[in-house]
Scaffold this motif. Structure first.
Motif, PDB file in Angstrom:
ATOM      1  N   VAL A 206      18.175 -36.202 -32.303  1.00  0.00           N
ATOM      2  CA  VAL A 206      17.760 -37.342 -31.477  1.00  0.00           C
ATOM      3  C   VAL A 206      18.274 -37.198 -30.051  1.00  0.00           C
ATOM      4  O   VAL A 206      17.541 -37.420 -29.076  1.00  0.00           O
ATOM      5  CB  VAL A 206      18.257 -38.661 -32.106  1.00  0.00           C
ATOM      6  CG1 VAL A 206      18.040 -39.823 -31.140  1.00  0.00           C
ATOM      7  CG2 VAL A 206      17.531 -38.929 -33.416  1.00  0.00           C
ATOM      8  N   LEU A 207      19.555 -36.803 -29.922  1.00  0.00           N
ATOM      9  CA  LEU A 207      20.110 -36.606 -28.582  1.00  0.00           C
ATOM     10  C   LEU A 207      19.377 -35.491 -27.842  1.00  0.00           C
ATOM     11  O   LEU A 207      19.158 -35.580 -26.625  1.00  0.00           O
ATOM     12  CB  LEU A 207      21.601 -36.272 -28.685  1.00  0.00           C
ATOM     13  CG  LEU A 207      22.511 -37.405 -29.160  1.00  0.00           C
ATOM     14  CD1 LEU A 207      23.945 -36.918 -29.288  1.00  0.00           C
ATOM     15  CD2 LEU A 207      22.449 -38.588 -28.200  1.00  0.00           C
ATOM     16  N   GLY A 208      18.967 -34.440 -28.585  1.00  0.00           N
ATOM     17  CA  GLY A 208      18.216 -33.356 -27.965  1.00  0.00           C
ATOM     18  C   GLY A 208      16.874 -33.826 -27.446  1.00  0.00           C
ATOM     19  O   GLY A 208      16.455 -33.468 -26.334  1.00  0.00           O
ATOM     20  N   VAL A 209      16.191 -34.656 -28.240  1.00  0.00           N
ATOM     21  CA  VAL A 209      14.889 -35.191 -27.815  1.00  0.00           C
ATOM     22  C   VAL A 209      15.054 -36.070 -26.587  1.00  0.00           C
ATOM     23  O   VAL A 209      14.264 -35.991 -25.627  1.00  0.00           O
ATOM     24  CB  VAL A 209      14.240 -35.982 -28.969  1.00  0.00           C
ATOM     25  CG1 VAL A 209      13.010 -36.744 -28.470  1.00  0.00           C
ATOM     26  CG2 VAL A 209      13.858 -35.040 -30.099  1.00  0.00           C
ATOM     27  N   GLY A 214      14.345 -36.859 -20.882  1.00  0.00           N
ATOM     28  CA  GLY A 214      14.919 -37.205 -19.586  1.00  0.00           C
ATOM     29  C   GLY A 214      14.697 -36.120 -18.559  1.00  0.00           C
ATOM     30  O   GLY A 214      14.423 -36.406 -17.377  1.00  0.00           O
ATOM     31  N   LEU A 215      14.830 -34.869 -18.983  1.00  0.00           N
ATOM     32  CA  LEU A 215      14.613 -33.749 -18.068  1.00  0.00           C
ATOM     33  C   LEU A 215      13.162 -33.696 -17.601  1.00  0.00           C
ATOM     34  O   LEU A 215      12.884 -33.482 -16.412  1.00  0.00           O
ATOM     35  CB  LEU A 215      15.004 -32.438 -18.755  1.00  0.00           C
ATOM     36  CG  LEU A 215      14.853 -31.160 -17.924  1.00  0.00           C
ATOM     37  CD1 LEU A 215      15.726 -31.231 -16.678  1.00  0.00           C
ATOM     38  CD2 LEU A 215      15.206 -29.931 -18.759  1.00  0.00           C
ATOM     39  N   ILE A 216      12.226 -33.897 -18.539  1.00  0.00           N
ATOM     40  CA  ILE A 216      10.801 -33.894 -18.178  1.00  0.00           C
ATOM     41  C   ILE A 216      10.502 -35.020 -17.188  1.00  0.00           C
ATOM     42  O   ILE A 216       9.783 -34.836 -16.192  1.00  0.00           O
ATOM     43  CB  ILE A 216       9.937 -34.026 -19.442  1.00  0.00           C
ATOM     44  CG1 ILE A 216      10.076 -32.764 -20.306  1.00  0.00           C
ATOM     45  CG2 ILE A 216       8.482 -34.271 -19.081  1.00  0.00           C
ATOM     46  CD1 ILE A 216       9.372 -32.856 -21.633  1.00  0.00           C
ATOM     47  N   TYR A 217      11.059 -36.213 -17.468  1.00  0.00           N
ATOM     48  CA  TYR A 217      10.840 -37.341 -16.566  1.00  0.00           C
ATOM     49  C   TYR A 217      11.404 -37.040 -15.184  1.00  0.00           C
ATOM     50  O   TYR A 217      10.767 -37.348 -14.161  1.00  0.00           O
ATOM     51  CB  TYR A 217      11.505 -38.584 -17.145  1.00  0.00           C
ATOM     52  CG  TYR A 217      11.442 -39.783 -16.228  1.00  0.00           C
ATOM     53  CD1 TYR A 217      10.289 -40.554 -16.133  1.00  0.00           C
ATOM     54  CD2 TYR A 217      12.550 -40.145 -15.474  1.00  0.00           C
ATOM     55  CE1 TYR A 217      10.230 -41.651 -15.293  1.00  0.00           C
ATOM     56  CE2 TYR A 217      12.504 -41.241 -14.627  1.00  0.00           C
ATOM     57  CZ  TYR A 217      11.340 -41.990 -14.535  1.00  0.00           C
ATOM     58  OH  TYR A 217      11.286 -43.064 -13.702  1.00  0.00           O
ATOM     59  N   TYR A 218      12.581 -36.421 -15.117  1.00  0.00           N
ATOM     60  CA  TYR A 218      13.209 -36.089 -13.837  1.00  0.00           C
ATOM     61  C   TYR A 218      12.350 -35.095 -13.051  1.00  0.00           C
ATOM     62  O   TYR A 218      12.137 -35.255 -11.832  1.00  0.00           O
ATOM     63  CB  TYR A 218      14.599 -35.517 -14.096  1.00  0.00           C
ATOM     64  CG  TYR A 218      15.324 -35.056 -12.861  1.00  0.00           C
ATOM     65  CD1 TYR A 218      15.846 -35.966 -11.948  1.00  0.00           C
ATOM     66  CD2 TYR A 218      15.496 -33.690 -12.618  1.00  0.00           C
ATOM     67  CE1 TYR A 218      16.512 -35.535 -10.816  1.00  0.00           C
ATOM     68  CE2 TYR A 218      16.163 -33.254 -11.485  1.00  0.00           C
ATOM     69  CZ  TYR A 218      16.667 -34.185 -10.585  1.00  0.00           C
ATOM     70  OH  TYR A 218      17.323 -33.756  -9.465  1.00  0.00           O
ATOM     71  N   LEU A 219      11.838 -34.076 -13.720  1.00  0.00           N
ATOM     72  CA  LEU A 219      11.004 -33.085 -13.046  1.00  0.00           C
ATOM     73  C   LEU A 219       9.705 -33.713 -12.539  1.00  0.00           C
ATOM     74  O   LEU A 219       9.220 -33.392 -11.449  1.00  0.00           O
ATOM     75  CB  LEU A 219      10.703 -31.927 -13.997  1.00  0.00           C
ATOM     76  CG  LEU A 219      11.902 -31.046 -14.383  1.00  0.00           C
ATOM     77  CD1 LEU A 219      11.485 -30.018 -15.425  1.00  0.00           C
ATOM     78  CD2 LEU A 219      12.482 -30.355 -13.161  1.00  0.00           C
TER      79      LEU A 219
END
Length: 252
Positions: A206-209, A214-219
């Motif tokens: 879950v933490l990985g997802v 979050g990374l995708i949203y940031y990019l």
């Protein structure tokens, strides 16, 4: 005034910490009611010391030879501490039982001392332990066996630890038995349920997802900002000017 306030705070803190304690150096004396609690022990064990763990408590059975007392203690933050034993029983070598408050049991400093009616026999008691772990100094010489609660395991380095290492391991009736021939120092076991690994794995997944999302949203936010800058004509490359080593304006 400040010193009095500090002293009062310390005293209140100590009272809060020690209130209701049943173990450690601030534990109350052992009562007859605790000594007389009922318990069924495995008197036919073939180890000198047998520890059977049930949830947050354990039953200890020790064969004693040529000794008039058994001293029981545990390691705490400030050194050795007495153990709050209960349901104490003694079986003489001839099969005679002496139970509970008929035995002389008291805390003496950092130890709990059980006076034995005979120098040869078997003494048993019940005490509390932390969930999913057990630790105790070696109280008698000889073989030691620790029996884990049903469905609990050792073997995963993240969730378990056994000391001394490499004991004999056997599973009987869905319970792991760990055995040492003649350990020295301390015996310590931390164990786990199989489901603990799955729960931990699920939490990591879950933490990985969440991290990937979050990374995708940031990019995406960065790309959206770059697009807006381009539309506004603000996408000016100033890198060359910033690091240009030429003379100042008007000096060339």
């Amino acid at each position: 005034m400040n010193r009095r306030l500090l002293l009062g705070t310390v005293v209140v803190g100590l009272l809060a910490v020690t209130a209701g304690c049943s173990f450690g150096p601030f534990a109350d004396d052992i009562t007859d009611e605790e000594l007389n609690e009922s318990a069924e022990y495995d008197w036919e064990t073939n180890a000198t010391a047998t520890i059977t763990i049930e949830g947050a408590e354990y039953q200890a059975v020790y064969d004693v030879s040529n000794q008039s007392e058994l001293t029981v203690y545990q390691q705490g933050f400030a050194g050795n501490e007495p153990v709050n034993v209960r349901a104490v029983q003694f079986r003489d070598a001839n099969g005679t039982f002496v139970n509970g408050s008929a035995l002389d049991v008291e805390k003496q400093g950092s130890e709990t001392v059980i006076d034995l009616p005979s120098e040869n026999g078997t003494v048993a008691y019940t005490a509390d332990t932390r969930p999913k772990q057990f630790g105790s100094p070696v109280l008698v010489e000889g073989s030691h066996e620790v029996v884990l609660p049903p469905n609990h395991q050792t073997g995963n380095f993240l969730f378990s630890h056994v000391s001394p290492g490499n004991p004999e391991k056997e599973v009987v009736d869905n319970r792991v038995h760990l055995r040492w021939d003649d350990p020295e120092g301390n015996v310590f076991v931390r164990y786990y349920l199989d489901r603990d690994i799955y729960i931990f794995g699920g939490i990591v997944a879950v933490l990985g997802v969440v991290l990937v999302a979050g990374l995708i949203y940031y990019l995406r936010q960065i790309r959206e900002l770059e697009r807006r800058r381009e539309e506004m004509g603000l996408d000016v490359d100033t890198e060359d000017d910033e690091f240009d080593d030429g003379p100042p304006p008007g000096m060339g």
